[in-house]
Write an enzyme that holds these catalytic residues in place. Structure first.
Site, PDB file in Angstrom:
ATOM      1  N   HIS A   1       0.814  -1.227   0.000  1.00  0.00           N
ATOM      2  CA  HIS A   1       0.000   0.000   0.000  1.00  0.00           C
ATOM      3  C   HIS A   1       0.840   1.268   0.000  1.00  0.00           C
ATOM      4  O   HIS A   1       0.295   2.364  -0.038  1.00  0.00           O
ATOM      5  CB  HIS A   1      -0.929   0.026   1.219  1.00  0.00           C
ATOM      6  CG  HIS A   1      -0.195   0.172   2.516  1.00  0.00           C
ATOM      7  ND1 HIS A   1       0.296  -0.901   3.206  1.00  0.00           N
ATOM      8  CD2 HIS A   1       0.164   1.261   3.225  1.00  0.00           C
ATOM      9  CE1 HIS A   1       0.916  -0.488   4.295  1.00  0.00           C
ATOM     10  NE2 HIS A   1       0.858   0.827   4.332  1.00  0.00           N
TER      11      HIS A   1
HETATM   12  C1  UD1 Z   1      -1.362   5.656   6.074  1.00  0.00           C
HETATM   13  C2  UD1 Z   1       0.005   6.036   6.629  1.00  0.00           C
HETATM   14  C3  UD1 Z   1       0.973   4.905   6.430  1.00  0.00           C
HETATM   15  C4  UD1 Z   1       0.447   3.615   7.002  1.00  0.00           C
HETATM   16  C5  UD1 Z   1      -0.939   3.327   6.452  1.00  0.00           C
HETATM   17  C6  UD1 Z   1      -1.463   2.139   7.210  1.00  0.00           C
HETATM   18  C7  UD1 Z   1       0.408   8.451   6.370  1.00  0.00           C
HETATM   19  C8  UD1 Z   1       1.215   9.474   5.676  1.00  0.00           C
HETATM   20  N1  UD1 Z   1       0.558   7.193   5.940  1.00  0.00           N
HETATM   21  O1  UD1 Z   1      -1.235   5.484   4.668  1.00  0.00           O
HETATM   22  O2  UD1 Z   1       2.163   5.204   7.144  1.00  0.00           O
HETATM   23  O3  UD1 Z   1       1.311   2.572   6.637  1.00  0.00           O
HETATM   24  O4  UD1 Z   1      -1.781   4.456   6.701  1.00  0.00           O
HETATM   25  O5  UD1 Z   1      -2.427   1.449   6.552  1.00  0.00           O
HETATM   26  O6  UD1 Z   1      -0.303   8.772   7.279  1.00  0.00           O
HETATM   27  N2  UD1 Z   1      -8.921   5.342   2.371  1.00  0.00           N
HETATM   28  C9  UD1 Z   1     -10.164   4.815   2.271  1.00  0.00           C
HETATM   29  N3  UD1 Z   1     -10.700   4.176   3.348  1.00  0.00           N
HETATM   30  C10 UD1 Z   1     -10.013   4.043   4.520  1.00  0.00           C
HETATM   31  C11 UD1 Z   1      -8.728   4.573   4.591  1.00  0.00           C
HETATM   32  C12 UD1 Z   1      -8.184   5.226   3.503  1.00  0.00           C
HETATM   33  O7  UD1 Z   1     -10.825   4.911   1.228  1.00  0.00           O
HETATM   34  O8  UD1 Z   1     -10.557   3.469   5.477  1.00  0.00           O
HETATM   35  C13 UD1 Z   1      -8.365   6.109   1.243  1.00  0.00           C
HETATM   36  C14 UD1 Z   1      -8.203   7.577   1.645  1.00  0.00           C
HETATM   37  O9  UD1 Z   1      -9.346   8.299   1.444  1.00  0.00           O
HETATM   38  C15 UD1 Z   1      -7.055   8.029   0.787  1.00  0.00           C
HETATM   39  C16 UD1 Z   1      -6.254   6.746   0.559  1.00  0.00           C
HETATM   40  O10 UD1 Z   1      -7.069   5.650   0.940  1.00  0.00           O
HETATM   41  O11 UD1 Z   1      -7.520   8.505  -0.424  1.00  0.00           O
HETATM   42  C17 UD1 Z   1      -4.970   6.742   1.356  1.00  0.00           C
HETATM   43  O12 UD1 Z   1      -5.247   6.853   2.736  1.00  0.00           O
HETATM   44  P1  UD1 Z   1      -4.272   7.676   3.715  1.00  0.00           P
HETATM   45  O13 UD1 Z   1      -4.806   7.613   5.086  1.00  0.00           O
HETATM   46  O14 UD1 Z   1      -3.995   9.012   3.139  1.00  0.00           O
HETATM   47  O15 UD1 Z   1      -2.886   6.931   3.599  1.00  0.00           O
HETATM   48  P2  UD1 Z   1      -2.510   5.412   3.751  1.00  0.00           P
HETATM   49  O16 UD1 Z   1      -2.023   4.919   2.448  1.00  0.00           O
HETATM   50  O17 UD1 Z   1      -3.612   4.680   4.401  1.00  0.00           O
HETATM   51  N1  UDP Z   2      -3.271  -5.984   8.586  1.00  0.00           N
HETATM   52  C1  UDP Z   2      -4.593  -6.297   8.826  1.00  0.00           C
HETATM   53  N2  UDP Z   2      -5.423  -6.491   7.757  1.00  0.00           N
HETATM   54  C2  UDP Z   2      -5.001  -6.376   6.471  1.00  0.00           C
HETATM   55  C3  UDP Z   2      -3.644  -6.051   6.234  1.00  0.00           C
HETATM   56  C4  UDP Z   2      -2.811  -5.838   7.306  1.00  0.00           C
HETATM   57  O1  UDP Z   2      -5.001  -6.421   9.979  1.00  0.00           O
HETATM   58  O2  UDP Z   2      -5.808  -6.552   5.563  1.00  0.00           O
HETATM   59  C5  UDP Z   2      -2.396  -5.753   9.735  1.00  0.00           C
HETATM   60  C6  UDP Z   2      -1.042  -6.426   9.694  1.00  0.00           C
HETATM   61  O3  UDP Z   2      -1.110  -7.748  10.181  1.00  0.00           O
HETATM   62  C7  UDP Z   2      -0.248  -5.527  10.621  1.00  0.00           C
HETATM   63  C8  UDP Z   2      -0.822  -4.154  10.348  1.00  0.00           C
HETATM   64  O4  UDP Z   2      -2.090  -4.378   9.737  1.00  0.00           O
HETATM   65  O5  UDP Z   2      -0.534  -5.852  11.965  1.00  0.00           O
HETATM   66  C9  UDP Z   2       0.067  -3.363   9.461  1.00  0.00           C
HETATM   67  O6  UDP Z   2      -0.577  -2.195   9.066  1.00  0.00           O
HETATM   68  P1  UDP Z   2      -0.315  -1.488   7.691  1.00  0.00           P
HETATM   69  O7  UDP Z   2       0.379  -2.408   6.774  1.00  0.00           O
HETATM   70  O8  UDP Z   2      -1.608  -0.917   7.249  1.00  0.00           O
HETATM   71  O9  UDP Z   2       0.596  -0.253   8.086  1.00  0.00           O
HETATM   72  P2  UDP Z   2       2.157  -0.104   8.369  1.00  0.00           P
HETATM   73  O10 UDP Z   2       2.545  -1.121   9.376  1.00  0.00           O
HETATM   74  O11 UDP Z   2       2.858  -0.251   7.072  1.00  0.00           O
HETATM   75  O12 UDP Z   2       2.302   1.275   8.876  1.00  0.00           O
END
Ligand code: UD1
Ligand code: UDP
Length: 360
Positions: A209
């Site tokens: 992601h």
């Molecule tokens: C964020 C964190 C990243 C973390 C990840 C965990 C930042 C800069 N990055 O990235 O470090 O690894 O979360 O998963 O904060 N969206 C949805 N539904 C949701 C969540 C997000 O549609 O429930 C969409 C948002 O609207 C946005 C995109 O996904 O358009 C990205 O979401 P965003 O929270 O900006 O960043 P992540 O990629 O989730």
């Molecule tokens: N994870 C989860 N469901 C998913 C994918 C990941 O529960 O569909 C869990 C994973 O096991 C780990 C955490 O989410 O515990 C990691 O989060 P993510 O990869 O979103 O963020 P990051 O760790 O890169 O910040």
């Protein structure tokens, strides 16, 4: 009782919160602020439900938009809550925009900040999370680090007395919930297009992601090309950020070996880690969980995030390129069960003790 305001917003933070909050609430009044950054049921509520996390006191409803828009809106709304609640400390985890917004709001009001997962560094400001980590660390009063490498980075940046090595709350969560799995977590899984399918006997577990890997078709497609040729199906729970792109690329190229699923709950995710042949990911959390479960991992990233996991090639970096990913997946690795650099599964207790000492 002293009051702690905790700010969370993203999936990995709910997981860390689950284990820390349980201990924190024995000694402190915790006010929980959910920024709203992650909001889909399977990116947020599912964690609160299955990990018995208390309902947030505030949900600020801020999500999406550019980094600046998101952070700015969070900052304004968190400040309002902090002015109302007047906490003794602000607690934040990791490196998301929610982390940095919480920290900025607190420091401007003179509220001391406790940063859990402090000192993690990639060494590039090209990674949006690195900016959040550095800013948060540089305004935090208390730096709670997961592993020894965090101490090294923080000392290099001039910190000393504020650093405590507490272990990794992700490891706490992994130990705690692994002991509480029902065994039914992997009966079947819901695909991205809504079908319920059985989890294959043998499979690889993949997540991707990171903005750096998934915001262009070419990079995600290279990752897909690599894993489509593996000797067992690849389960890929898709972050909403990639929903459209992943579906389109798989449809266009007819990848047969990749099963796109909806995001799964935490217990399902760690069950997948435990049963997978190998892991392919760009997640900071999942690469550690692979290590906890002693599963070979290939991390698609240009930079080392968790050096401790790289010993004996247990975790290897790969570029988002088919040949590099396949080469790393084929490399033999060796785990040393006695080597556990992420603590003893009781980071939460040490976090709470560090906060208690700081506020005493
Ligand atoms: C964020 C964190 C990243 C973390 C990840 C965990 C930042 C800069 N990055 O990235 O470090 O690894 O979360 O998963 O904060 N969206 C949805 N539904 C949701 C969540 C997000 O549609 O429930 C969409 C948002 O609207 C946005 C995109 O996904 O358009 C990205 O979401 P965003 O929270 O900006 O960043 P992540 O990629 O989730
Ligand atoms: N994870 C989860 N469901 C998913 C994918 C990941 O529960 O569909 C869990 C994973 O096991 C780990 C955490 O989410 O515990 C990691 O989060 P993510 O990869 O979103 O963020 P990051 O760790 O890169 O910040």
């Amino acid at each position: 009782m002293k009051k702690i305001c905790t700010v969370v917003g993203a999936r990995p933070q709910f997981i860390k919160l689950a284990v820390v909050s349980r201990v924190l609430r024995n000694s402190f009044k915790e006010i929980l602020i959910h920024t709203g950054q992650h909001y889909d049921h399977n990116m947020s509520d599912v964690f609160f439900e299955e990990m018995s996390i208390p309902k947030p006191d505030y949900n600020l409803g801020v999500s999406g938009g550019s980094h600046g828009q998101m952070t700015g809106q969070m900052l304004m709304k968190i400040e309002e809550v902090l002015l109302r609640e007047r906490p003794d400390m602000l607690l934040v985890f990791g490196d998301t925009n929610s982390t940095m917004a919480g920290a900025l709001a607190a420091v401007k009001l003179g509220v001391p900040i406790c940063h859990v997962e402090a000192g993690n560094r990639l060494g590039t400001l090209g990674n949006p999370e690195e900016v959040n980590r550095i800013v948060t660390d540089h305004i935090a009063a208390l730096h709670l680090v997961c592993t020894a490498s965090g101490i090294t980075f923080l000392e290099r940046e001039g910190f000393s007395d504020s650093i405590h090595l507490v272990g990794d709350p992700m490891y706490d969560a992994f130990c705690y919930y692994r002991a509480r799995l029902s065994g039914k977590e992997l009966e079947d899984i819901i695909t991205l297009d809504g079908r319920t399918v059985p989890v294959p006997e043998r499979f690889y577990y993949m997540t991707s992601h990171r903005q750096e890997n998934t915001d262009r078709d070419e990079k995600l497609d290279q990752i897909f090309q690599a894993v489509d040729g593996l000797d067992a199906p690849v389960l890929y729970p898709v972050h909403p950020r990639n929903h459209e792109r992943a579906t389109r690329l798989c449809r266009k190229s007819g990848y047969q070996n990749i099963i796109l699923t909806a995001p799964v709950g935490y217990k399902t995710s760690i069950s997948l880690v435990n049963r997978a042949e190998k892991i392919v990911t760009d997640s900071g959390g999942l690469q550690r969980e692979a290590f906890f479960a002693q599963k070979p991992c290939v991390t698609i990233c240009d930079y080392v995030a968790w050096p401790e996991t790289m010993v004996n090639r247990c975790n290897q970096l790969a570029k988002p390129e088919k040949l590099d990913i396949l080469e790393k997946l084929g490399t033999p690795v060796r785990f040393d069960p006695a080597y556990q650099p992420f603590g003893d599964g009781h980071a939460a207790e040490k976090i709470v003790e560090a906060i208690r000492q700081f506020l005493a």
